[in-house]
Write an enzyme that holds these catalytic residues in place. Structure first.
Site, PDB file in Angstrom:
ATOM      1  CE  LYS A  49       8.902  -3.309   9.862  1.00  0.00           C
ATOM      2  NZ  LYS A  49       8.971  -4.481  10.739  1.00  0.00           N
ATOM      3  CG  ASP A 259       7.316  -3.964  13.842  1.00  0.00           C
ATOM      4  OD1 ASP A 259       8.150  -3.461  13.057  1.00  0.00           O
ATOM      5  OD2 ASP A 259       6.368  -4.664  13.453  1.00  0.00           O
TER       6      ASP A 259
END
Length: 308
Positions: A49, A259
């Site tokens: 992430k 993301d």
């Protein structure tokens, strides 16, 4: 609510977070307990992430830096190369001898939806000392972006350091976990999907997105964004929540879409956008990311964004 217009000489976005190799297998259906199913060929993609958000921000034009850790192995070298190719500042990406690079095991169904198991590896070694070593970058940043794939003490230290220096702190509560009130109070915004929002609010909390956003805001964040996948997002920053639509696209793989959304949100906040406007731009970036397989390979440049 704080606004940012960029700081001369500083990064638009400093991301403190995870760096993973994504091992992806397509399946016709996910196995049940004790069951084996056959999948497609294994594909290895750069992910995590933290790395995803840094790459997505850089690809959209941000001055982006990443604070994190990888192992001294092939996956670590792959990830460093991908980050460098995107233009991410790697001055504070450390190598941890003796620890493997983090790995995410991902299955992708025919509808493009995914299930993920993360083995943290070197990510579990990210701590307040890494944040302290990156102090100059964090305190000069317009936005500090964090997630929860690295230990909470590092996230709390980054949020505290960034907020005290006047940076805007964005926390993506993924994977969901309980966090202290003082960390929530620094979030502007707290970014969650519906599952993460429900986790924080508990079994007796509301399930309507607008009510969820308002209930979360009462927990302490300065603002809240609840992402709704193909239905866009819900922004709680003013007197009334604002719904932000998402462009309609054909989804191939949703890995990394959240993301891409958060990275685009951080970029536009760093450039001075109001939160609802930043979320509208972010929804376009998230929609663009689902049109191709993998995470970082699917992240758009500005010219790739679908229309509003």
């Amino acid at each position: 609510m704080q606004t940012c217009s960029g700081r001369p000489g500083g990064h638009d976005v400093v991301v403190v977070g995870s760096v993973n190799a994504d091992l992806v297998v397509g399946v016709e259906r996910r196995p049940g307990p004790g069951e084996t199913v056959l999948g497609a060929d294994l594909a290895t993609h750069p992910g995590g992430k933290g790395a995803n958000q840094a790459v997505a921000a850089a690809r959209l034009g941000a001055r982006a830096a990443l604070v994190g850790r990888v192992g001294d192995d092939g996956h670590g070298r792959l990830l460093r190369a991908s980050l460098a190719a995107a233009g991410v500042d790697l001055a504070h990406l450390a190598t941890t001898p003796g620890a493997p690079t983090g790995v995410a095991l991902i299955t992708v169904g025919p509808d493009g939806d995914n299930s993920i198991i993360v083995s943290p590896g070197a990510n579990a070694r990210v701590g307040p000392d890494d944040v302290a070593a990156a102090r100059a970058a964090i305190t000069a940043a317009s936005v500090v972006s964090c997630q929860l794939e690295v230990p909470l003490p590092a996230v709390a230290a980054a949020a505290r350091l960034g907020a005290e220096a006047g940076a805007r702190v964005v926390l993506n509560l993924s994977p969901p976990a309980l966090v202290p009130d003082d960390l929530l109070a620094r979030c502007d915004p707290l970014v969650v999907n519906e599952h993460e929002a429900a986790f924080l609010l508990g079994p007796d909390g509301p399930r309507d997105p607008a009510a969820m956003a308002e209930a979360l805001r009462r927990r302490g964040p300065r603002s809240v964004v609840v992402t709704l996948g193909a239905d866009g997002a819900l922004v709680a920053a003013g007197p009334e929540p604002v719904r932000v639509p998402s462009p309609r696209v054909a989804a191939v793989d949703t890995t990394g879409a959240g993301d891409a959304f958060t990275a685009a949100l951080c970029l536009r906040l760093a450039r001075g956008d109001a939160l609802p406007d930043a979320a509208r731009y972010a929804a376009r970036a998230g929609a663009a990311a689902v049109r191709a397989p993998g995470a970082q390979g699917s992240f758009p440049a500005p010219g790739d964004l679908p229309g509003p």
